[in-house]
Design a protein around this motif. Sequence first.
Motif, PDB file in Angstrom:
ATOM      1  N   LEU A 184       2.189  -8.674  32.832  1.00 39.79           N
ATOM      2  CA  LEU A 184       1.555  -7.416  33.055  1.00 39.79           C
ATOM      3  C   LEU A 184       1.924  -6.306  31.917  1.00 39.79           C
ATOM      4  CD1 LEU A 184       0.134  -5.591  35.137  1.00 39.79           C
ATOM      5  CD2 LEU A 184       2.240  -5.183  36.149  1.00 39.79           C
ATOM      6  N   LYS A 185       3.286  -6.324  31.196  1.00 40.39           N
ATOM      7  CA  LYS A 185       3.653  -5.567  30.348  1.00 40.39           C
ATOM      8  C   LYS A 185       2.725  -5.788  29.049  1.00 40.39           C
ATOM      9  CE  LYS A 185       6.002  -2.415  28.389  1.00 40.39           C
ATOM     10  NZ  LYS A 185       5.889  -0.975  28.781  1.00 40.39           N
ATOM     11  N   LEU A 186       2.649  -7.214  28.761  1.00 38.23           N
ATOM     12  CA  LEU A 186       1.963  -7.566  27.467  1.00 38.23           C
ATOM     13  C   LEU A 186       0.355  -7.260  27.865  1.00 38.23           C
ATOM     14  CD1 LEU A 186       3.362 -11.111  26.933  1.00 38.23           C
ATOM     15  CD2 LEU A 186       3.903  -9.038  25.953  1.00 38.23           C
ATOM     16  N   MET A 187      -0.096  -7.176  28.912  1.00 37.52           N
ATOM     17  CA  MET A 187      -1.610  -6.847  28.969  1.00 37.52           C
ATOM     18  C   MET A 187      -1.834  -5.412  28.595  1.00 37.52           C
ATOM     19  SD  MET A 187      -2.432  -8.459  32.918  1.00 37.52           S
ATOM     20  CE  MET A 187      -4.222  -7.947  32.888  1.00 37.52           C
ATOM     21  N   GLY A 188      -0.760  -4.607  28.520  1.00 43.83           N
ATOM     22  CA  GLY A 188      -0.822  -3.038  27.959  1.00 43.83           C
ATOM     23  C   GLY A 188      -0.904  -2.992  26.651  1.00 43.83           C
ATOM     24  N   PHE A 189      -0.582  -4.226  25.850  1.00 50.36           N
ATOM     25  CA  PHE A 189      -0.212  -3.964  24.396  1.00 50.36           C
ATOM     26  C   PHE A 189      -1.652  -4.200  23.761  1.00 50.36           C
ATOM     27  CE2 PHE A 189       4.232  -6.107  23.986  1.00 50.36           C
ATOM     28  CZ  PHE A 189       4.814  -5.091  24.833  1.00 50.36           C
ATOM     29  N   ARG A 190      -1.872  -3.271  22.581  1.00 48.31           N
ATOM     30  CA  ARG A 190      -2.760  -3.354  21.593  1.00 48.31           C
ATOM     31  C   ARG A 190      -2.113  -4.142  20.678  1.00 48.31           C
ATOM     32  NH1 ARG A 190      -7.471  -3.273  23.560  1.00 48.31           N
ATOM     33  NH2 ARG A 190      -8.437  -2.515  21.556  1.00 48.31           N
ATOM     34  N   ILE A 191      -2.897  -5.261  20.243  1.00 48.40           N
ATOM     35  CA  ILE A 191      -2.064  -6.426  19.328  1.00 48.40           C
ATOM     36  C   ILE A 191      -3.011  -6.824  18.197  1.00 48.40           C
ATOM     37  CG2 ILE A 191      -1.124  -8.699  19.118  1.00 48.40           C
ATOM     38  CD1 ILE A 191      -0.312  -8.418  22.078  1.00 48.40           C
ATOM     39  N   MET A 192      -2.400  -6.655  16.841  1.00 52.47           N
ATOM     40  CA  MET A 192      -3.320  -7.069  15.829  1.00 52.47           C
ATOM     41  C   MET A 192      -3.748  -8.691  15.905  1.00 52.47           C
ATOM     42  SD  MET A 192      -3.886  -4.434  14.169  1.00 52.47           S
ATOM     43  CE  MET A 192      -3.027  -2.828  13.905  1.00 52.47           C
ATOM     44  N   LYS A 193      -4.978  -9.065  15.471  1.00 53.24           N
ATOM     45  CA  LYS A 193      -5.255 -10.389  15.555  1.00 53.24           C
ATOM     46  C   LYS A 193      -4.492 -10.929  14.390  1.00 53.24           C
ATOM     47  CE  LYS A 193     -10.278 -10.181  17.297  1.00 53.24           C
ATOM     48  NZ  LYS A 193     -11.500 -10.207  16.730  1.00 53.24           N
ATOM     49  N   HIS A 194      -3.809 -12.232  14.836  1.00 50.55           N
ATOM     50  CA  HIS A 194      -3.247 -12.991  14.052  1.00 50.55           C
ATOM     51  C   HIS A 194      -2.860 -14.352  14.731  1.00 50.55           C
ATOM     52  CE1 HIS A 194       0.576 -14.521  12.085  1.00 50.55           C
ATOM     53  NE2 HIS A 194       0.175 -13.712  10.854  1.00 50.55           N
TER      54      HIS A 194
END
Length: 233
Positions: A201-211
């Motif tokens: 649930l915490k990770l779902m709120g992240f904005r993560i760069m494509k890598h």
Amino acid sequence: MVLFPVLINIPPPMLVDDTADRSYWKDHGGNLQHFHSSQAWDSLRVRNDKVDWVDAVWFSQCIPRHSFHVWLVIRNKLKTQDRMSIGEAGSATNLALMCCPLCAYDRDSRDHLFFQCAYASEVWKTVRDWVDMGNVNNTWDSVMGWLVNSANTRHLGGVVCKILVGAATYYIWQERNNRLFSRLQRSPDILSQVILSSVRLKLMGFRIMKHPDHMKIMDRWQISKKNLTEDPG
């Protein structure tokens, strides 16, 4: 003046009729600053050397209540049975009869609960397989060694590990208290899923760069690729 003779030597303030009064605070370095409560706290607080695990506990992506709990665990401030006095337990007999609410074996302590207890060890072995912590065994010394070595990591995988440690310790302690005070019980498999769901649930709120590494992590945690953003570089 009798109580505080030092006040006699303080020169009275010079008042300027056509200027509005202002409150100033002398900061930790002795410089006058506009008064703010944060300045006052920074000047008054007790200062100690920075610990090497601080960034493993307090980081921008942390879950605050989990981080606060990890801080208590590291400081060994939880009200575990090994820290209870005879007076708090009621009697020497009651203290002697105490055992871990999770495994009913041995008195619970920081090192026992995280994660040498048979119940907690099973939970830890399940959840650590979701992150790159396969070499971290079920002893608190091993967990603490990883926290110190990885405190400053900004890599997504390392951040997820830190979040997982916080969630694991928090929910193990919650399960311990549930069994002790309300008799509610969850199996190791169910508690493991509670921990993993909290991290996910915490990770779902992240904005993560494509890598590529980030995409593998997202796939492992079954999180939609819409959370990935283009690398500005």
